[in-house]
Motif scaffolding. Sequence first.
Motif, PDB file in Angstrom:
ATOM      1  N   LEU A 148      17.048  50.936   1.326  1.00  0.00           N
ATOM      2  CA  LEU A 148      16.685  49.459   0.936  1.00  0.00           C
ATOM      3  C   LEU A 148      16.709  49.490  -0.705  1.00  0.00           C
ATOM      4  O   LEU A 148      17.172  48.582  -1.003  1.00  0.00           O
ATOM      5  CB  LEU A 148      15.820  48.834   1.872  1.00  0.00           C
ATOM      6  N   ALA A 149      16.052  50.327  -1.202  1.00  0.00           N
ATOM      7  CA  ALA A 149      15.637  50.145  -2.640  1.00  0.00           C
ATOM      8  C   ALA A 149      16.834  50.435  -3.351  1.00  0.00           C
ATOM      9  O   ALA A 149      17.350  49.765  -4.176  1.00  0.00           O
ATOM     10  CB  ALA A 149      14.717  51.125  -2.797  1.00  0.00           C
ATOM     11  N   LEU A 150      17.543  51.656  -2.845  1.00  0.00           N
ATOM     12  CA  LEU A 150      18.699  51.902  -3.806  1.00  0.00           C
ATOM     13  C   LEU A 150      19.844  51.012  -3.561  1.00  0.00           C
ATOM     14  O   LEU A 150      20.624  50.974  -4.428  1.00  0.00           O
ATOM     15  CB  LEU A 150      19.310  53.324  -3.131  1.00  0.00           C
ATOM     16  N   THR A 151      20.023  50.233  -2.417  1.00  0.00           N
ATOM     17  CA  THR A 151      21.038  49.148  -2.307  1.00  0.00           C
ATOM     18  C   THR A 151      20.536  47.834  -2.551  1.00  0.00           C
ATOM     19  O   THR A 151      21.354  46.933  -2.517  1.00  0.00           O
ATOM     20  CB  THR A 151      21.512  49.208  -0.924  1.00  0.00           C
ATOM     21  N   ASN A 152      19.462  47.652  -3.296  1.00  0.00           N
ATOM     22  CA  ASN A 152      18.841  46.361  -3.725  1.00  0.00           C
ATOM     23  C   ASN A 152      18.854  45.313  -2.616  1.00  0.00           C
ATOM     24  O   ASN A 152      19.402  44.241  -2.803  1.00  0.00           O
ATOM     25  CB  ASN A 152      19.628  45.893  -4.985  1.00  0.00           C
ATOM     26  N   SER A 153      18.471  45.851  -1.345  1.00  0.00           N
ATOM     27  CA  SER A 153      18.479  44.991  -0.396  1.00  0.00           C
ATOM     28  C   SER A 153      17.022  44.387   0.190  1.00  0.00           C
ATOM     29  O   SER A 153      16.908  43.947   1.114  1.00  0.00           O
ATOM     30  CB  SER A 153      19.053  45.900   1.038  1.00  0.00           C
ATOM     31  N   PHE A 154      16.013  44.595  -0.574  1.00  0.00           N
ATOM     32  CA  PHE A 154      14.778  44.118  -0.233  1.00  0.00           C
ATOM     33  C   PHE A 154      14.638  42.830   0.102  1.00  0.00           C
ATOM     34  O   PHE A 154      13.939  42.417   0.920  1.00  0.00           O
ATOM     35  CB  PHE A 154      13.526  44.750  -1.222  1.00  0.00           C
TER      36      PHE A 154
END
Length: 214
Positions: A148-154
């Motif tokens: 989630l963090a790496l894909t900026n999905s938070f």
Amino acid sequence: MSSATVENYGWQDAAPGSSDYINPAVTAILRRHAPADVLDAGCGNGALVRALRSAGFTAHGIDADQGGVALARAAAPEARFAVALLASDPAALGFTADGQFDAVVSTEVVEHLYAPHELPQFAWRALRPGGILVISTPYHGYLKNLALALTNSFDKHFTANWHGGHIKFWSRTTLSRLLGDAGFHIIGFRGVGRLPWLWKSMILIANKPVTSDL
């Protein structure tokens, strides 16, 4: 409005997409344990109750949302439903008594509750000694949180702009602790949806001991 729910979740006839991968998994788990009477705590529009009855189980449901229960009654008219909060006494809901059920299921509910401890406490009162609780919630673990963090999905995943949305986020450890604090013994874990360790949801199976100090 209760401290533990929203008044109107906005249920519709169509089941949410989570039913596609959670309901078959819950049904398979129950087949292994072969309960006679099942209560869906947080039944929503009755999709799981209907699926369980189609699979041969005697299933009933409760939900705090009157609109959801109205849809549930239409979907499974042979089942019993009650509009009730999880803080309610199961014996006062039109069922026969405390300790009536062999299994309580609750799918994608606990993450919506301001007072999540009420769910296992309700299940404890509803279950016979030796009965099981099957509970699902969105999965959170190290690899999924990293993805989630790496894909900026938070922002998308933890959105605050969803009426009645997720307000608690559970890991296997924290959900196990919630159930353990209520007296349950964890007897199983299953991840469902998507690849291992990136699961959409997790399912915990817990047992109400035949003898207990609670």
